[in-house]
Design an enzyme around this catalytic site. Sequence first.
Site, PDB file in Angstrom:
ATOM      1  N   ASP A 178      -0.352   4.864   0.946  1.00 14.48           N
ATOM      2  CA  ASP A 178      -0.398   5.992   1.993  1.00 14.48           C
ATOM      3  C   ASP A 178      -0.398   5.670   3.448  1.00 14.48           C
ATOM      4  OD1 ASP A 178      -0.964   8.009  -0.260  1.00 14.48           O
ATOM      5  OD2 ASP A 178      -2.805   7.076  -0.519  1.00 14.48           O
TER       6      ASP A 178
ATOM      7  N   ASP B 122       0.813  -1.221  -0.016  1.00 15.88           N
ATOM      8  CA  ASP B 122      -0.063   0.041   0.125  1.00 15.88           C
ATOM      9  C   ASP B 122       0.797   1.277   0.052  1.00 15.88           C
ATOM     10  OD1 ASP B 122      -2.279   1.612   0.327  1.00 15.88           O
ATOM     11  OD2 ASP B 122      -1.766   1.878   2.648  1.00 15.88           O
TER      12      ASP B 122
END
Length: 217
Positions: A9, A7
């Site tokens: 963020d 991922d």
Amino acid sequence: MALAIFDLDNTLIGNDSDYLWGEFLVQMGYVNADEFAAQNAQFYEDYKSGCLDIMAYQRFALKPLSEQSMETLNKWHAQFMEKFIEPIILPKAQALVDEHKAKGDRVIIITATNTFITRRIGLRYGIAELLGTNGEIVNNRYTGEVAGIPTFQEGKVTRLNEWLAKENETLEGSYFYSDSFNDLPLLEIVDHPIVVDGDDKLLAIAKEKNWPSISFR
């Protein structure tokens, strides 16, 4: 060789690039400050609470892109990288990316944030492969609409499965690193789910499932 999925963020970087892009637009005076900032903050709270209307948010995020030429947007993004992203690059994250590469693993980012914002952040980490929400482009301009399925919650699994079929890859031995409970659908299908600086909901689930939890901060 395995697939190492990250991922973006609050995982590879120390904040949320989508939210920060909105802050950048406000600070630089590129959007109406009061109206845009309030909406941006509310959507971010919806994301953290798990009730985000992803299509409504993406149209909100893509609208400023539709109002400018690609040349202008690329100039803005260079400023954004310097002012907002470089300060939140995480050396521990870079080290783990490099470690996976050294082992021969294939590294890819899957993020709900649109690819205009995120692709160059991925390249900053030396990651060329990225699946993100795609903004529709016609005649080299963003239309403000979403193209295809947003890479959010179950959408991450759908888009990953499409990519796996296209690339003739499998999830055997795969890793997924994430901070957010929104990523549970993908965390639950990889061989090695790993929580990175997780939110409270994800940390509780990780404890129940005995998933490892690490920090890049």
